[in-house]
Design a protein around this motif. Structure first.
Motif, mmCIF file in Angstrom:
data_model
loop_
_atom_site.group_PDB
_atom_site.id
_atom_site.type_symbol
_atom_site.label_atom_id
_atom_site.label_comp_id
_atom_site.label_asym_id
_atom_site.label_seq_id
_atom_site.Cartn_x
_atom_site.Cartn_y
_atom_site.Cartn_z
ATOM 1 N N THR A 186 13.500 5.816 76.205
ATOM 2 C CA THR A 186 13.987 5.271 75.035
ATOM 3 C C THR A 186 14.272 6.085 73.831
ATOM 4 N N LEU A 187 15.262 5.831 73.307
ATOM 5 C CA LEU A 187 15.211 5.424 71.966
ATOM 6 C C LEU A 187 14.407 5.930 71.114
ATOM 7 N N GLY A 188 13.568 4.319 71.387
ATOM 8 C CA GLY A 188 12.415 3.945 70.093
ATOM 9 C C GLY A 188 10.560 5.528 70.694
ATOM 10 N N GLU A 189 11.017 5.276 71.455
ATOM 11 C CA GLU A 189 9.725 6.281 72.165
ATOM 12 C C GLU A 189 10.138 7.876 71.745
ATOM 13 N N ALA A 190 12.267 8.475 71.513
ATOM 14 C CA ALA A 190 11.804 9.100 71.480
ATOM 15 C C ALA A 190 11.091 9.819 69.219
ATOM 16 N N THR A 191 12.465 8.084 68.892
ATOM 17 C CA THR A 191 12.400 8.191 67.301
ATOM 18 C C THR A 191 11.397 8.400 67.392
ATOM 19 N N ASN A 192 9.876 7.772 67.789
ATOM 20 C CA ASN A 192 8.273 7.936 67.076
ATOM 21 C C ASN A 192 8.345 9.524 67.339
ATOM 22 N N VAL A 193 8.250 9.935 68.556
ATOM 23 C CA VAL A 193 8.170 11.479 68.600
ATOM 24 C C VAL A 193 8.440 12.580 67.120
ATOM 25 N N MET A 194 9.985 11.659 67.082
ATOM 26 C CA MET A 194 10.853 12.301 65.768
ATOM 27 C C MET A 194 10.065 12.771 64.483
ATOM 28 N N GLY A 195 9.263 11.093 64.065
ATOM 29 C CA GLY A 195 8.263 10.870 63.032
ATOM 30 C C GLY A 195 7.169 12.427 62.975
ATOM 31 N N HIS A 196 7.041 13.170 63.768
ATOM 32 C CA HIS A 196 5.686 13.602 63.453
ATOM 33 C C HIS A 196 6.338 15.215 63.943
ATOM 34 N N LEU A 197 7.431 15.194 63.672
ATOM 35 C CA LEU A 197 8.078 17.094 63.509
ATOM 36 C C LEU A 197 9.495 16.413 62.492
ATOM 37 N N THR A 198 10.211 15.760 61.502
ATOM 38 C CA THR A 198 11.188 15.668 60.400
ATOM 39 C C THR A 198 9.973 16.070 59.413
ATOM 40 N N LYS A 199 11.475 16.964 58.770
ATOM 41 C CA LYS A 199 10.194 16.589 57.133
ATOM 42 C C LYS A 199 11.741 16.718 56.077
ATOM 43 N N PRO A 200 11.546 16.686 55.567
ATOM 44 C CA PRO A 200 12.709 16.544 54.007
ATOM 45 C C PRO A 200 13.422 17.464 54.680
ATOM 46 N N GLY A 201 14.933 18.014 54.297
ATOM 47 C CA GLY A 201 15.620 18.556 54.208
ATOM 48 C C GLY A 201 15.944 18.912 55.709
ATOM 49 N N ASP A 202 16.039 18.138 56.841
ATOM 50 C CA ASP A 202 15.964 18.076 57.888
ATOM 51 C C ASP A 202 17.402 17.798 58.692
ATOM 52 N N VAL A 203 18.000 17.305 59.681
ATOM 53 C CA VAL A 203 19.302 17.002 60.124
ATOM 54 C C VAL A 203 18.904 15.857 61.130
ATOM 55 N N ILE A 204 19.683 14.602 61.604
ATOM 56 C CA ILE A 204 19.487 14.170 63.058
ATOM 57 C C ILE A 204 20.752 13.769 62.828
ATOM 58 N N LEU A 205 21.204 14.176 64.592
ATOM 59 C CA LEU A 205 22.288 13.418 65.090
ATOM 60 C C LEU A 205 22.248 12.942 65.790
ATOM 61 N N PHE A 206 21.755 11.212 66.311
ATOM 62 C CA PHE A 206 22.475 10.721 66.706
ATOM 63 C C PHE A 206 24.118 10.321 68.156
ATOM 64 N N GLU A 207 24.297 11.499 69.174
ATOM 65 C CA GLU A 207 25.290 11.974 69.632
ATOM 66 C C GLU A 207 25.144 10.543 70.471
ATOM 67 N N ASN A 208 26.720 9.665 71.176
ATOM 68 C CA ASN A 208 26.639 8.465 71.866
ATOM 69 C C ASN A 208 25.206 8.232 71.927
ATOM 70 N N ASP A 209 25.225 6.893 72.130
ATOM 71 C CA ASP A 209 24.923 5.698 72.893
ATOM 72 C C ASP A 209 25.404 4.600 73.861
ATOM 73 N N LEU A 210 25.161 5.082 74.864
ATOM 74 C CA LEU A 210 25.413 4.343 75.833
ATOM 75 C C LEU A 210 25.204 2.805 75.764
ATOM 76 N N PRO A 211 26.383 2.402 76.420
ATOM 77 C CA PRO A 211 26.311 0.455 76.506
ATOM 78 C C PRO A 211 25.012 -0.075 77.033
ATOM 79 N N ASP A 212 25.430 -1.241 76.514
ATOM 80 C CA ASP A 212 23.830 -1.981 77.649
ATOM 81 C C ASP A 212 23.738 -1.324 79.035
ATOM 82 N N HIS A 213 24.604 -1.945 79.276
ATOM 83 C CA HIS A 213 25.075 -1.922 81.129
ATOM 84 C C HIS A 213 24.803 -0.414 81.602
#
Length: 547
Positions: free
Chosen positions: A517-544
């Protein structure tokens, strides 16, 4: 009252409870149907692709009740008060009810990316399904012979039917919906046909049409009272609603985005709007799941150009797209205009000397009127090309260079399309969640190159590309490997080709995270990112499309 009588009431009650709970759970399937534009073909494809989530739970529920029936039959055969069989029967049916309620709650948990809209059509669909469930209940419980065999299987019947009740209801309602649709379409046609003074512009393409619509609307508003449909209103009923509810005599220009998933869809929209101008933004492998091949896509997109008036129509073609160039060469119309950025041949309007930054872009426009410089807040080479096409239309409609410059400068980022999202932690977030085509993903990665710091790419991959889907996702992985520091792939099954493309290109496997899930990915990223970094959210599949 004997145990057999009590158990019989229990089984009959399960039929009614099954119908009620199934109808409540049915909302999930109605939502998927709405996302698929009420097309049974697309809906059934989603069921097939998501069997684990959409078909297995109802089947599991049904089999639980079948075990309950086994104990009920033993109880009936015993003909006496067998508390063990009764408790077993009660436990199975109780488990089925609890699991059904859990399934309903789970399916509604979390905010949908595009929530179900309870339109008049959805309400009619729900009413039809309620009637269907009621009829089946009556047949099971009261029709002679059938009521002798089926009541114990009642819950199983409803669980098996649950995923298919919505497409059945859509099929039943099609004639009535067509009458409603035709009435609204006729009203919209009469209203727009009565406006001989209205400038009508059609926009279509495999990608870029929504961005072009909003950019063009912003530019043309510098001179004209322009009506721009909101969001991705690009279907017959979407445009019909805009025409009926929003169009006024004060409007001077109407911009109609025209979407398609099947051959003939654009022709239907052209018949509604009757545009005098048409913009072909692109042709590419999009929606191959329903178009089947690129030839059908070319044919469908060209329906806009073919529908323009031959003696007064004006067609605009993307010169950087080989399919569009071929159509440009073979088009005979009053006026045709080619706009380009990278194409080295002749073009009527060209963007050159492009400079990118994290804040936007600056470029020079070359056209018959001369050269002038524009600045935009929009990111990405593809947006410069989109702006170039809009400038071509603006020049044709007599806007001054200064009006064009102001319009380009004011053009806002389209929501979820390479949109910079403000943060308070020093991390730059690029929201490209609504981008879902190969060309757009490459453009987004090009934008990512403009940023320093660690680069994170979060993506579930591309869909609706038919047989090309795996290859396109593999190539996406290869392209990501050249730009990203970390890759977060959402969905182990669907993103496997992306993973392979990354690894094949030498990307460090330790920097690839596969999450459910996206939430799971976000939790991991929280431990890796720092000021000055950039995150690209590329595509987000529809619910179905979720795995």
């Amino acid at each position: 009252m004997t145990w057999v009588v009590i158990s019989t009431y229990l089984v009959f009650g399960s039929v009614i409870a099954g119908a009620v709970l199934s109808m409540i759970a049915q909302v999930k399937y109605i939502h998927i149907m709405q996302l698929e534009s009420y097309q049974n073909e697309g809906f059934l494809n989603r069921l097939k692709e998501n069997r684990r989530k959409l078909l297995m739970p109802p089947m599991f529920l049904g089999w639980i009740t079948l075990v309950g029936y086994f104990f009920w039959s033993l109880l009936a055969t015993a003909g006496s008060a067998n508390i063990g069989f009764f408790i077993a029967c009660l436990a199975c049916y109780g488990a089925a009810f609890v699991f059904t309620i859990w399934y309903i709650v789970k399916s509604r948990k979390g905010e949908a990316k595009k929530p179900l809209v309870f339109t008049a059509r959805v309400k009619r669909l729900i009413l039809c399904e309620i009637i269907l469930y009621a009829v089946i209940c009556c047949v099971i419980l009261f029709v002679p012979y059938i009521n002798f065999f089926l009541p114990p299987f009642g819950y199983l019947v409803f669980m098996i039917l649950m995923p298919y009740m919505t497409p059945l209801a859509v099929k039943i309602m099609t004639p009535a919906e067509n009458r409603v649709k035709n009435r609204f379409l006729s009203e919209a046609k009469r209203k727009i046909d009565a406006r001989n003074d209205l400038i009508k512009i059609g926009i279509t393409g495999s990608y870029g049409k929504t961005s072009v619509k909003f950019i063009l609307g912003t530019i043309l508003k510098q001179k004209y009272n322009t009506l721009v449909p909101p969001q991705s209103y690009n279907t017959p009923m979407g445009l019909t609603r805009v025409i009926r509810e929003q169009m006024t005599d004060a409007n001077e220009v109407f911009i109609a985005e025209m979407g398609a998933r099947h051959v003939g869809d654009i022709a239907e929209l052209v018949d509604l709007v009757h545009p005098q101008m048409g913009i072909l933004t692109s042709v590419g492998p999009q929606h191959l799941e329903t178009f089947y091949n690129i030839e059908n896509i070319v044919k469908t997109k060209y329906e806009l150009i073919a529908g323009l008036p031959k003696d007064t129509g004006v067609a605009f073609f993307n010169g950087d797209n080989e399919y569009c160039r071929a159509l440009y060469e073979n088009t005979e119309i009053h006026k045709k205009i080619l706009y380009a950025m990278d194409y080295e041949g002749e073009a009527d309007v060209r963007a050159k000397d492009i400079a990118f930054s994290a804040e936007g872009s600056t470029f020079t426009v070359e056209c018959a009127q001369g050269e002038f410089t524009c600045t935009t807040k929009l990111l990405g080479r593809h947006n410069i090309l989109n702006i170039c096409g809009c400038i071509a239309v603006a020049l044709e409609l007599g806007l001054t260079v200064e009006q064009i410059r102001q319009g380009v400068l004011q053009a806002p980022p389209v929501e979820h399309r390479l949109q910079i999202v403000p943060t308070s932690n020093g991390i730059t977030v690029i929201d490209d969640a609504f981008n879902a085509n190969p060309a757009g993903t490459r453009a987004a990665l090009d934008v990512l190159k403009c940023f320093s710091g660690q680069r994170f790419v979060v993506t579930p991959g591309l869909v609706e590309l038919g047989e090309r889907e795996a290859q396109e996702n593999f190539e996406l992985g290869e392209a990501m490997a050249q730009v990203a520091t970390y890759a977060f792939l959402i969905g182990p099954k669907h993103t496997k080709p992306i993973y392979e493309g990354l690894v094949r290109s030498g990307f460090a496997a330790d920097n690839i995270y596969v999450a459910k899930t996206l939430g799971e990915a976000t939790n991991v990223m929280g431990h890796l990112t720092k000021p000055g970094d950039v995150i690209l959210f590329e595509n987000d599949l529809p619910d179905h499309y979720n795995e």
